[in-house]
Scaffold this motif. Structure first.
Motif, short mmCIF file in Angstrom:
data_model
loop_
_atom_site.label_atom_id
_atom_site.label_comp_id
_atom_site.label_asym_id
_atom_site.label_seq_id
_atom_site.Cartn_x
_atom_site.Cartn_y
_atom_site.Cartn_z
N MET A 138 3.15 16.59 -92.32
CA MET A 138 1.82 16.32 -91.77
C MET A 138 1.56 17.20 -90.55
N THR A 139 0.29 17.26 -90.14
CA THR A 139 -0.02 18.01 -88.93
C THR A 139 0.65 17.32 -87.74
N LYS A 140 0.94 18.09 -86.71
CA LYS A 140 1.70 17.58 -85.57
C LYS A 140 1.09 16.33 -84.93
N PRO A 141 -0.21 16.30 -84.60
CA PRO A 141 -0.74 15.08 -83.97
C PRO A 141 -0.58 13.85 -84.86
N PHE A 142 -0.76 14.02 -86.17
CA PHE A 142 -0.63 12.91 -87.10
C PHE A 142 0.83 12.44 -87.14
N SER A 143 1.76 13.38 -87.31
CA SER A 143 3.18 13.03 -87.35
C SER A 143 3.65 12.38 -86.06
N ASP A 144 3.25 12.96 -84.93
CA ASP A 144 3.66 12.39 -83.64
C ASP A 144 3.23 10.93 -83.54
N ALA A 145 1.99 10.65 -83.94
CA ALA A 145 1.49 9.28 -83.86
C ALA A 145 2.20 8.37 -84.85
N ALA A 146 2.36 8.81 -86.09
CA ALA A 146 2.98 7.97 -87.12
C ALA A 146 4.43 7.65 -86.79
N PHE A 147 5.18 8.64 -86.31
CA PHE A 147 6.59 8.43 -86.01
C PHE A 147 6.79 7.62 -84.73
N ALA A 148 5.79 7.55 -83.87
CA ALA A 148 5.90 6.77 -82.64
C ALA A 148 5.61 5.29 -82.86
N LEU A 149 4.98 4.97 -83.98
CA LEU A 149 4.60 3.58 -84.24
C LEU A 149 5.78 2.74 -84.69
N PRO A 150 5.79 1.45 -84.32
CA PRO A 150 6.76 0.55 -84.94
C PRO A 150 6.26 0.21 -86.35
N VAL A 151 7.12 -0.34 -87.18
CA VAL A 151 6.70 -0.77 -88.51
C VAL A 151 5.59 -1.81 -88.33
N ASP A 152 4.53 -1.67 -89.11
CA ASP A 152 3.32 -2.50 -89.07
C ASP A 152 2.44 -2.22 -87.84
N GLY A 153 2.80 -1.22 -87.05
CA GLY A 153 1.98 -0.85 -85.90
C GLY A 153 0.77 -0.03 -86.33
N ILE A 154 -0.29 -0.14 -85.54
CA ILE A 154 -1.52 0.60 -85.81
C ILE A 154 -1.76 1.54 -84.64
N SER A 155 -2.03 2.79 -84.97
CA SER A 155 -2.22 3.82 -83.93
C SER A 155 -3.58 3.68 -83.27
N ASP A 156 -3.71 4.36 -82.16
CA ASP A 156 -5.04 4.60 -81.60
C ASP A 156 -5.65 5.68 -82.48
N ILE A 157 -6.81 6.16 -82.12
CA ILE A 157 -7.46 7.21 -82.90
C ILE A 157 -6.67 8.51 -82.72
N VAL A 158 -6.40 9.16 -83.84
CA VAL A 158 -5.66 10.42 -83.83
C VAL A 158 -6.58 11.50 -84.38
N GLU A 159 -6.81 12.54 -83.58
CA GLU A 159 -7.68 13.63 -84.03
C GLU A 159 -6.85 14.78 -84.58
N THR A 160 -7.25 15.24 -85.77
CA THR A 160 -6.65 16.43 -86.37
C THR A 160 -7.80 17.32 -86.84
N ASP A 161 -7.46 18.44 -87.44
CA ASP A 161 -8.49 19.33 -87.99
C ASP A 161 -9.28 18.67 -89.13
N PHE A 162 -8.73 17.61 -89.70
CA PHE A 162 -9.36 16.92 -90.83
C PHE A 162 -10.37 15.86 -90.38
N GLY A 163 -10.28 15.44 -89.14
CA GLY A 163 -11.16 14.41 -88.61
C GLY A 163 -10.39 13.43 -87.75
N PHE A 164 -10.84 12.18 -87.75
CA PHE A 164 -10.23 11.13 -86.94
C PHE A 164 -9.51 10.15 -87.85
#
Length: 171
Positions: A138-164
């Motif tokens: 995945m793109t770096k911002p997406f991966s960074d957010a996904a890997f930082a989450l605990p299981v069942d955790g929901i991220s804040d808004i993550v911006e990538t070139d694809f959108g939010f």
């Protein structure tokens, strides 16, 4: 009182008494008292707390090689891979993503949010599931957010070139 606890209490009382006696005589010579306490503790068998480990600082978690996640993608006109039908501005897309995030944090079923709001044609039919992926997939911002989450955790808004994105980690 259990015999082990009683013996330990006696040992501590003996140590305290020895400390008080030694204060008057020679405060640095507590070896006999320590030896007496050690022999009482040794005779009590296994340590009292052997069934439950003593709390200590948590060991550093080993980062996983891969995670599984779902996401909601809110695209805007000009975003990478956005459908030609998408006409909203980047600001409008962010506002919509904030609304989706609020609903997710309130406990709305994530799959329901995907069905209603996501604009990722590749994952929408799978309830937003991206399956298991590695950081590099995945793109770096997406991966960074996904890997930082605990299981069942929901991220804040993550911006990538694809959108939010709003990401929910599943594994």
């Amino acid at each position: 009182m259990k015999p082990t606890i009683r013996r330990l209490a006696c040992a501590l009382a003996l140590f305290a008494a020895a400390c008080d006696e030694k204060k008057e005589e020679k405060p640095t010579d507590l070896q006999p008292a320590l030896s007496a306490v050690a022999s009482v503790i040794a005779s009590t068998g296994p340590p009292i707390m052997s069934a439950a480990p003593v709390a200590s600082a948590p060991a550093p978690a080993t980062p996983p090689d891969s995670v599984a996640a779902q996401h909601v993608l809110i695209a805007y006109k000009g975003a990478k891979g956005a459908d030609a039908k998408v006409t909203r501005t980047k600001a409008d897309a962010k506002k919509r993503a904030e609304e989706v995030l609020a609903k997710a944090k309130e406990g709305t079923d994530f799959s329901t949010l995907v069905a209603k709001y996501s604009e990722d044609p590749g994952s929408k039919t799978r309830q937003g599931s991206l399956g298991k992926f590695t950081r590099e997939k995945m793109t770096k911002p997406f991966s960074d957010a996904a890997f930082a989450l605990p299981v069942d955790g929901i991220s804040d808004i993550v911006e990538t070139d694809f959108g939010f994105h709003i990401i929910k980690r599943n594994q």
